[in-house]
Structure formats: structure tokens, C-alpha cells
Design a protein around this motif. Structure first.
Motif: not given
Ligand SMILES: O=C(O)CCC(=O)C(=O)O
Length: 255
Positions: A106-110, A118-125, A151-153, A202-206, A213-215, A217-219
Motif C-alpha cells: 500500500t502507499k499513502m499519498f498526500i 505529478p506522476f508521469p504516465m507509466h504502467q505499474d507492471a 486527479c488520476l488519468r 497506463i496512468h499518471g496524474s498532474g 490537499a489530495r489525499t 491510499v493506493l492498494v
Molecule cells: O496517485 C496518483 O496520482 C498516481 C499514483 C501512481 O501512479 C503510482 O503510485 O504508481
């Protein structure tokens, strides 16, 4: 909670937004837990996790920050309860098409107001490849995440492309010119919503340019019968069963 249309969208487009998975009160309480945890940790060191590649790709990211805690369930029982909540684990099972759901991490992000990275576009794989690509992520939103909050894209349907070659400098990311963040489909979410997506999507965010804040948790979870192809990205708590059983269980001694 997960309707057939969401499952179709997940299968065909690689992601689905589940609205109101948590009540507004639950989301507010978890938001407070996240900010409290970030404050506790910040007193002991730097918890900024901005990718080097984010700074390279996005002009405004020179001065940005993203507050982060890996495996938040080791710091507050509120997160332990969250990841075994049947509303969440049943949704994971429905999207993965499996009975058994195993924790990866898991990852908490604020993303702080006005300067959330931002998160540049990527796959988690590429971070943790698995044999059958069963791995999915869910991002719980504890406050509203409109476009201006970063927000997530996603790139709909990109989970069908298989694992793409990534540049590993400053965090795994896809070529900035081919996959600009602003061209991807935004998924604005409300407090209590969760976005589920394949680790191949493929995802990322600006940048969070808003005043709040944007709060989140990613599981990240997988089918326990889908082994990793390389032993990497291991962390505390990995392998914990969140739903069902681990059919691959063997005697391991004290671990
Ligand atoms: O929270 C986000 O906007 C994206 C997070 C993400 O892409 C990641 O942790 O791999």
C-alpha cells in the motif's frame, strides 16, 4: 457495489471508478488519519516522494512535493481495517475474476495544495511483473479529486498493449512526448470513491494546483496463484491474504 457495467469497463478499458465505496464520514476519518500520519513521520525525516522524472517532465514540478508512506497499515490500524473491508476486497475479487485476493503493498499519498507533484504516465507492471498479470491497484480517495487537484488519468484500453518498454530514470515512466499527462483521460473522483485499474493500464496524474490537499491510499493486490516473474519490490506485509485463501501455501517455518 460493483455493477456489471463497471466490470465490463474494467475488462475492456482497464479501469473503473466505484462511487461511494466509503461513506463521507469514513472518508473524512481516513483523511484525518493520513494527515496525522504524515505529520508524525515528517517530524522524523523527509517524506517527499516526488519522482525525478516528474521534475524533468513538468515545468511546475520543480518546487512540488508529494508526501508519502509505504505500507501505511503498519502505522495505523485504520488502514489495516480498510484493506480487509469486504466492500473493497469483494470489489477486487469481482474485477480480478478470482476468489482470492493477496496484498502486494500500500502507499499513502498526500498531494499538498498548490504544489502537489505529478506522476508521469507509466504502467505499474515493470516495477513488479507477474506471470499472469492479475495485479490491480485501487486508489481510495479521502477527499474530492477534481481535475485541478491532479486527479488520476488513464489511457483507456492500454492494458491490452502488454508490458511496454519504460525509461527507468527517475522512476519508471513512458516517453514524455508519446504519453503527455494532459492527453490522458482524467477520472475526477469524490471523497469515498475508489478507482480500480490493472497494473498494465497506463496512468499518471498532474500537479495539484488547487487550494486543498489530495489525499489517497493506493492498494496493490494480486491473485496468490499468479507468481512474480522476478523477486523485486518486496516489502513488509506482502503476501497477506485480504480475501479467501492462498492455495499455494507451503510450510515455510518461521517467517
Ligand atoms: O496517485 C496518483 O496520482 C498516481 C499514483 C501512481 O501512479 C503510482 O503510485 O504508481
Amino acid at each position: 457495489m460493483v455493477n456489471p457495467e463497471s466490470i465490463r469497463q474494467f475488462r475492456d478499458e482497464g479501469y473503473a471508478l466505484v462511487q461511494g465505496l466509503l461513506s463521507p464520514g469514513e472518508a473524512a476519518a481516513l483523511r484525518a488519519e493520513c494527515h496525522d500520519l504524515a505529520n508524525r513521520l515528517s517530524r522524523t525525516g523527509n517524506i517527499d516522494a516526488t519522482w525525478g522524472s516528474a521534475r524533468a517532465a513538468v515545468q511546475e514540478a520543480q518546487q512540488t512535493q508529494i508526501l508519502h508512506c509505504h505500507n501505511a497499515q503498519f502505522y495505523s490500524a485504520a488502514f489495516s481495517k480498510l484493506i480487509v473491508d469486504p466492500r473493497f476486497t469483494d470489489a477486487c475479487a469481482a474485477f480480478m475474476g478470482t476468489e482470492n485476493v493477496q496484498l502486494h503493498h500500500t502507499k499513502m499519498f498526500i498531494k499538498p495544495p498548490e504544489k502537489g507533484s505529478p506522476f508521469p504516465m507509466h504502467q505499474d507492471a515493470p516495477y513488479f511483473p507477474h506471470d499472469r498479470h492479475s495485479m490491480i491497484a485501487a486508489i481510495f480517495h479521502f477527499d474530492d479529486a477534481p481535475l485541478e487537484k491532479g486527479c488520476l488519468r488513464v489511457v483507456p484500453g492500454s492494458h491490452k498493449l502488454g508490458m511496454l518498454e519504460h525509461d527507468s530514470e527517475g522512476g519508471w515512466h513512458l516517453p514524455f512526448e508519446k504519453y503527455p499527462i494532459e492527453d490522458a483521460t482524467p477520472i475526477p473522483a469524490k471523497a469515498g470513491d475508489a478507482i480500480f485499474f490493472s497494473y498494465l493500464t497506463i496512468h499518471g496524474s498532474g500537479v495539484n494546483t488547487s487550494s486543498e490537499a489530495r489525499t489517497t491510499v493506493l492498494v496493490q493486490v494480486r491473485d496468490p496463484e499468479d507468481p512474480p516473474t522476478i523477486q523485486t519490490h518486496l516489502s513488509r506485509g506482502q503476501g497477506m491474504m485480504l480475501r479467501g485463501i492462498d492455495p499455494t501455501a507451503v510450510v515455510r517455518g518461521l517467517d
